[in-house]
Design an enzyme around this catalytic site. Sequence first.
Site, PDB file in Angstrom:
ATOM      1  N   THR A  16       0.830  -1.213   0.000  1.00  0.00           N
ATOM      2  CA  THR A  16       0.000   0.000   0.000  1.00  0.00           C
ATOM      3  C   THR A  16       0.855   1.249   0.000  1.00  0.00           C
ATOM      4  O   THR A  16       0.459   2.287  -0.528  1.00  0.00           O
ATOM      5  CB  THR A  16      -0.909  -0.016   1.244  1.00  0.00           C
ATOM      6  OG1 THR A  16      -1.769  -1.132   1.122  1.00  0.00           O
ATOM      7  CG2 THR A  16      -1.744   1.234   1.377  1.00  0.00           C
ATOM      8  N   SER A  70       1.412  -7.557  -0.888  1.00  0.00           N
ATOM      9  CA  SER A  70       2.110  -8.591  -0.103  1.00  0.00           C
ATOM     10  C   SER A  70       1.241  -9.813   0.198  1.00  0.00           C
ATOM     11  O   SER A  70       1.754 -10.824   0.655  1.00  0.00           O
ATOM     12  CB  SER A  70       2.714  -8.014   1.175  1.00  0.00           C
ATOM     13  OG  SER A  70       1.751  -7.867   2.180  1.00  0.00           O
ATOM     14  N   THR A 103       1.631  -4.329   4.271  1.00  0.00           N
ATOM     15  CA  THR A 103       1.451  -4.639   5.702  1.00  0.00           C
ATOM     16  C   THR A 103       0.957  -6.072   5.940  1.00  0.00           C
ATOM     17  O   THR A 103       1.177  -6.631   7.005  1.00  0.00           O
ATOM     18  CB  THR A 103       0.418  -3.690   6.345  1.00  0.00           C
ATOM     19  OG1 THR A 103      -0.828  -3.818   5.655  1.00  0.00           O
ATOM     20  CG2 THR A 103       0.877  -2.248   6.309  1.00  0.00           C
ATOM     21  N   ASP A 104       0.272  -6.657   4.926  1.00  0.00           N
ATOM     22  CA  ASP A 104      -0.464  -7.896   5.208  1.00  0.00           C
ATOM     23  C   ASP A 104       0.409  -9.087   5.588  1.00  0.00           C
ATOM     24  O   ASP A 104       0.022  -9.899   6.430  1.00  0.00           O
ATOM     25  CB  ASP A 104      -1.371  -8.254   4.017  1.00  0.00           C
ATOM     26  CG  ASP A 104      -2.593  -7.337   3.958  1.00  0.00           C
ATOM     27  OD1 ASP A 104      -2.852  -6.641   4.963  1.00  0.00           O
ATOM     28  OD2 ASP A 104      -3.269  -7.311   2.918  1.00  0.00           O
TER      29      ASP A 104
HETATM   30  C1  SIN Z   1      -0.203  -5.338   1.011  1.00  0.00           C
HETATM   31  O1  SIN Z   1       0.009  -6.002   2.024  1.00  0.00           O
HETATM   32  O2  SIN Z   1       0.595  -5.289   0.044  1.00  0.00           O
HETATM   33  C2  SIN Z   1      -1.471  -4.562   0.875  1.00  0.00           C
HETATM   34  C3  SIN Z   1      -1.955  -4.039   2.173  1.00  0.00           C
HETATM   35  C4  SIN Z   1      -1.038  -3.047   2.801  1.00  0.00           C
HETATM   36  O3  SIN Z   1       0.102  -2.823   2.437  1.00  0.00           O
HETATM   37  O4  SIN Z   1      -1.543  -2.427   3.785  1.00  0.00           O
END
Ligand code: SIN
Length: 326
Positions: A16, A70, A103-104
């Site tokens: 993100t 991710s 983040t995931d």
């Molecule tokens: C991801 O994990 O690539 C999408 C979600 C995020 O980064 O918050």
Amino acid sequence: MQAKNQKIVVLGTGGTIAGVSASAIEGLAYKAAQRGIDNLLEVALGHQQHWPRALSNCQFDSEQVAQLDSKDMDFETWIHLAQRCEHWLSQSDVTGLVITHGTDTLEETAYFLSQVLSSAKPIVLTCAMRPANFEGADGPQNLRDALLVAASTHSLGVCLVAAGEIHHSRYVQKIHPTRLNAFDSGETGLAGRVHNDQVQWLDTFNTPNTLAKLRVTQLLPAAQWPWVEIVMNHVNASELHIDALVQAGVKGLVVAGTGNGSMNSNLKAGLETAQKAGVEVRLATRCNQGAVVPTENHYFDASSGLSPVKTRVALLLDMMSQLQSH
Ligand code: SIN
């Protein structure tokens, strides 16, 4: 002009933090992994005149190692990322790394890197919960904070910097799907904070001893990594999916038990059968804090406080290391 005696390399992998939504007020429906790492770095740093004093001695280099959401992180990308980290860490002029990541699955990548890299230089992951074009996006500040942590002389090994907080890779977990401070380090707590361009380390934090389990050069090609899945105890849990996984050739199972690693008799029977058939079984808890404390009632090896997803990474690497010793 003062010599720039610190070199920080920033590796982009997507997420993100590099995402773009249809408008600057849409923060949740967006496409991750759209902007390149050079652009993210330029936005985070701004003009050199406005750099924090702690970065005035730094020069920066960057590399786009991957560009993905991710949730789609995979073993090939992990191997490539670990190799690029190893490459940069081995350069004597490089003093630290920053990695931008979604983040995931960030906590899995962070823990994986901590288990295959053995450098004393800081390796700092960062991310964002709002896309790059969102009004008030959190990515630029998080990246700037991560650069400050990478420039500090205190090395935690692999850590995460987000929302002004510094988390160690062993303890950090994403605990919220949408809020800006989406990460937590449970009972152990934060390693430090970044506030107003100042890094503050917390005296209460004891850095754990994280010895790398394998070297990057010992990682098998992705297609040869053992197949390891996670199963969970819950009301009326059955053994049928365990039997199906064993039939299909699974090599390792992590069980996210209830409470102190408990599981119902069906699941336990299924896992015992799997273990007898040669499947490696490890026990973790589905509670999001605390560690399973082994007792005589426990039949499977407990994971020394790692979450189920990190227990899986540990088991993958243990199995890979056993494969290499044969
Ligand atoms: C991801 O994990 O690539 C999408 C979600 C995020 O980064 O918050």
